[in-house]
Design a protein around this motif. Structure first.
Motif, PDB file in Angstrom:
ATOM      1  N   LEU A  47       0.824  -1.212   0.000  1.00 43.64           N
ATOM      2  CA  LEU A  47       0.000   0.000   0.000  1.00 43.64           C
ATOM      3  C   LEU A  47       0.859   1.264   0.000  1.00 43.64           C
ATOM      4  N   GLY A  48       1.916   1.263   0.801  1.00 44.34           N
ATOM      5  CA  GLY A  48       2.803   2.422   0.848  1.00 44.34           C
ATOM      6  C   GLY A  48       3.520   2.657  -0.470  1.00 44.34           C
ATOM      7  N   VAL A  49       3.965   1.587  -1.094  1.00 45.23           N
ATOM      8  CA  VAL A  49       4.663   1.703  -2.385  1.00 45.23           C
ATOM      9  C   VAL A  49       3.709   2.219  -3.462  1.00 45.23           C
ATOM     10  N   ILE A  50       2.488   1.725  -3.467  1.00 46.23           N
ATOM     11  CA  ILE A  50       1.506   2.215  -4.440  1.00 46.23           C
ATOM     12  C   ILE A  50       1.232   3.699  -4.199  1.00 46.23           C
ATOM     13  N   GLY A  51       1.103   4.080  -2.933  1.00 50.78           N
ATOM     14  CA  GLY A  51       0.890   5.492  -2.615  1.00 50.78           C
ATOM     15  C   GLY A  51       2.017   6.375  -3.114  1.00 50.78           C
ATOM     16  N   TRP A  52       3.254   5.950  -2.884  1.00 55.29           N
ATOM     17  CA  TRP A  52       4.391   6.744  -3.349  1.00 55.29           C
ATOM     18  C   TRP A  52       4.506   6.731  -4.873  1.00 55.29           C
ATOM     19  N   PHE A  53       4.093   5.648  -5.516  1.00 49.00           N
ATOM     20  CA  PHE A  53       4.070   5.641  -6.980  1.00 49.00           C
ATOM     21  C   PHE A  53       3.081   6.689  -7.482  1.00 49.00           C
ATOM     22  N   ALA A  63      12.013   9.128 -11.333  1.00 48.61           N
ATOM     23  CA  ALA A  63      12.850   8.389 -10.388  1.00 48.61           C
ATOM     24  C   ALA A  63      11.990   7.790  -9.274  1.00 48.61           C
ATOM     25  N   ILE A  64      11.070   8.563  -8.736  1.00 50.34           N
ATOM     26  CA  ILE A  64      10.170   8.048  -7.700  1.00 50.34           C
ATOM     27  C   ILE A  64       9.297   6.941  -8.280  1.00 50.34           C
ATOM     28  N   MET A  65       8.788   7.149  -9.482  1.00 46.93           N
ATOM     29  CA  MET A  65       7.954   6.121 -10.109  1.00 46.93           C
ATOM     30  C   MET A  65       8.746   4.836 -10.325  1.00 46.93           C
ATOM     31  N   LEU A  66       9.978   4.952 -10.832  1.00 41.81           N
ATOM     32  CA  LEU A  66      10.791   3.775 -11.133  1.00 41.81           C
ATOM     33  C   LEU A  66      11.095   2.964  -9.880  1.00 41.81           C
ATOM     34  N   ILE A  67      11.592   3.619  -8.842  1.00 43.30           N
ATOM     35  CA  ILE A  67      11.991   2.876  -7.648  1.00 43.30           C
ATOM     36  C   ILE A  67      10.803   2.184  -7.000  1.00 43.30           C
TER      37      ILE A  67
END
Length: 82
Positions: A47-53, A63-67
């Motif tokens: 959930l956190g990774v999807i939020g940051w994406f 860069a944020i999208m890729l990582i």
């Protein structure tokens, strides 16, 4: 008809809420990992990774999208093998 100026504060507020919510959810993932709460830790991390994406998309920050896309793929691969 609304101008683009009125949409900007709402967009900034949305990004602010998403990035802080995603950060808090990821912190919950770290805490769940520390206390051995599997698989909850992975659910929080996803959930956190999807939020940051989403934040990366809103900021148009590749860069944020890729990582976070790579992290999401790694987590999904790990969860499917577990």
């Amino acid at each position: 008809m609304q101008s683009d100026l009125s949409a900007a504060p709402r967009t900034e507020t949305f990004v602010l809420v998403v990035k802080w919510a995603a950060s808090l959810v990821q912190i919950a993932g770290y805490a769940a990992t520390a206390f051995g709460e599997t698989p909850w830790n992975l659910y929080f991390f996803v959930l956190g990774v999807i939020g940051w994406f989403v934040v990366g998309v809103m900021w148009k920050d590749r860069a944020i999208m890729l990582i976070h896309l790579v992290a999401l793929a790694a987590m999904i691969a790990g969860m499917s093998n577990g």
